[in-house]
Design a protein around this motif. Structure first.
Motif, short mmCIF file in Angstrom:
data_model
loop_
_atom_site.label_atom_id
_atom_site.label_comp_id
_atom_site.label_asym_id
_atom_site.label_seq_id
_atom_site.Cartn_x
_atom_site.Cartn_y
_atom_site.Cartn_z
N ARG A 194 26.36 27.50 44.36
CA ARG A 194 26.53 28.93 44.66
C ARG A 194 26.92 29.70 43.40
NH1 ARG A 194 30.01 30.49 50.01
NH2 ARG A 194 29.12 29.01 51.50
N PRO A 195 26.28 30.85 43.16
CA PRO A 195 26.74 31.71 42.05
C PRO A 195 28.07 32.36 42.41
CG PRO A 195 24.98 32.77 43.27
CD PRO A 195 25.09 31.38 43.82
N GLN A 196 28.76 32.82 41.40
CA GLN A 196 30.07 33.42 41.59
C GLN A 196 30.08 34.87 41.11
OE1 GLN A 196 33.75 32.40 39.13
NE2 GLN A 196 34.16 31.21 40.98
N PHE A 197 30.63 35.76 41.95
CA PHE A 197 30.89 37.15 41.58
C PHE A 197 32.40 37.29 41.46
CE2 PHE A 197 27.05 38.89 44.26
CZ PHE A 197 26.17 38.17 43.47
N VAL A 198 32.89 37.81 40.35
CA VAL A 198 34.33 38.00 40.16
C VAL A 198 34.63 39.50 40.09
CG1 VAL A 198 36.33 37.55 38.71
CG2 VAL A 198 34.57 35.80 38.96
N LEU A 199 35.58 39.94 40.92
CA LEU A 199 36.02 41.34 40.93
C LEU A 199 37.32 41.41 40.15
CD1 LEU A 199 35.42 42.08 44.74
CD2 LEU A 199 33.75 41.93 42.86
N PHE A 200 37.29 42.04 38.98
CA PHE A 200 38.41 42.07 38.03
C PHE A 200 38.89 43.51 37.89
CE2 PHE A 200 39.59 41.55 33.28
CZ PHE A 200 40.88 41.13 33.59
N GLY A 201 40.16 43.75 38.20
CA GLY A 201 40.64 45.12 38.10
C GLY A 201 42.10 45.26 38.50
N ASP A 202 42.48 46.50 38.82
CA ASP A 202 43.86 46.82 39.16
C ASP A 202 44.04 46.82 40.69
OD1 ASP A 202 42.74 49.30 39.96
OD2 ASP A 202 43.15 50.21 38.02
N SER A 203 44.93 47.66 41.20
CA SER A 203 45.23 47.65 42.64
C SER A 203 44.03 48.05 43.49
CB SER A 203 46.41 48.57 42.94
OG SER A 203 46.12 49.91 42.54
N ILE A 204 43.13 48.86 42.97
CA ILE A 204 41.97 49.27 43.76
C ILE A 204 41.05 48.08 43.98
CG2 ILE A 204 40.06 50.91 43.94
CD1 ILE A 204 41.59 52.79 42.11
N TYR A 227 48.07 47.01 36.78
CA TYR A 227 47.65 46.61 35.44
C TYR A 227 46.78 47.67 34.78
CZ TYR A 227 49.34 41.76 35.53
OH TYR A 227 50.11 40.64 35.54
N ASN A 228 46.81 47.64 33.45
CA ASN A 228 45.95 48.51 32.65
C ASN A 228 45.01 47.63 31.82
OD1 ASN A 228 47.47 47.55 30.45
ND2 ASN A 228 48.86 49.30 30.52
N HIS A 235 44.28 55.64 45.90
CA HIS A 235 43.60 54.45 46.43
C HIS A 235 42.55 54.84 47.47
CE1 HIS A 235 47.47 52.82 44.91
NE2 HIS A 235 46.66 51.88 44.44
N LEU A 236 41.63 53.94 47.70
CA LEU A 236 40.49 54.24 48.54
C LEU A 236 40.81 54.15 50.02
CD1 LEU A 236 37.87 52.13 46.55
CD2 LEU A 236 38.12 54.62 46.47
N SER A 237 40.28 55.10 50.77
CA SER A 237 40.35 55.06 52.23
C SER A 237 39.22 54.19 52.75
CB SER A 237 40.20 56.48 52.78
OG SER A 237 38.90 56.99 52.45
#
Length: 251
Positions: A8-18, A50-51, A195-197
């Motif tokens: 399986r390929p991997q998708f990584v979501l890298f970021g802050d609180s959002i 994080y920044n 933040h997103l609704s």
């Protein structure tokens, strides 16, 4: 043709609180995982508060250059904290705009060195300053300042910077600050001014899928181009399941 779990390929979501919150019910990350279920592993690497500077210190551990199986896709979603005002309580998280761009360049350069095939730079969303003030007063009462810790137009500069770095480095981009404002009542996309609704999460998901479905991307990220992990149930030889589920072993 089906593949095995290890393929399986991997998708990584890298970021802050959002990003950290993206696996909430109806979150954009959860929706992405649902779309690619049994086809790709969507891995959450979101770090609230994080920044981009702090993110650069995580790169070697999260995306080792020597990995034999690098992610096929990485989304990089920072900027909301970088854009905060240092004189309004965000001194620890604020990153000046030129440094923000340099940090994004470093992140992209590392991901490319780690052989990540597709990188999407996602900009911070717009800021609803009034809702942000209301939320701050609800949390901190009289200790909350009279001015928002983030401002709409200032965040827009960081969004433009993220899009600029994407063009410069030749990676994909999603300018949420601009895209969400195409809707007149864009404030509905945010639940606390930042933040997103539910609606915001689904809008991010839809726009991200539009990028992933681009037929010109090589290798393809289109859902239909990915094989199933192991055969579907009605394709299994029920009289000899090992033949279908362990094809590499002698039956």
């Amino acid at each position: 043709m089906a593949v095995t779990f290890a393929d399986r390929p991997q998708f990584v979501l890298f970021g802050d609180s959002i990003t950290q919150r993206s696996f909430d019910i109806s979150g954009w990350g959860a929706s992405l995982a649902n779309r690619y279920c049994r086809k790709a592993d969507v891995v959450l690497r979101g770090y609230s508060g994080y920044n981009t500077l702090w993110a650069t210190f995580l790169l070697d551990r999260l995306f080792p250059v020597e990995s034999s199986k690098p992610p096929l896709l990485v989304t990089v979603f920072f900027g909301a904290n970088d854009a905060g005002f240092p004189d309004r309580g965000k001194e620890a998280q604020h990153v000046p705009l030129p440094e923000y761009k340099d940090n994004l360049r470093k992140i992209v350069a590392h991901l490319k060195k780690a052989n990540v095939k597709h990188i999407v730079l996602i900009s911070p969303p717009p800021v609803d300053e009034e809702a942000l003030l209301v939320h701050g007063r609800a949390l901190f009462g009289e200790e909350a300042g009279e001015l928002p810790v983030r401002e709409h137009q200032r965040t827009g500069l960081y969004a433009e910077a993220a899009e600029s770095v994407a063009r410069e480095t030749g990676v994909l981009s999603l300018n949420l600050w601009s895209i969400l404002q195409k809707t007149t009542d864009w404030q509905k996309f945010l639940n606390d001014g930042l933040h997103l609704s539910h609606e915001g999460n689904q809008e991010v998901f839809r726009n991200l899928v539009d990028i992933l479905d681009d037929p010109s991307l090589k290798p393809s990220l289109q859902w239909q181009s990915f094989p199933w992990d192991y055969p579907e149930f009605d394709e299994i030889d029920y009289q000899n399941p090992a033949k279908s589920l362990q094809p590499d072993l002698k039956n």
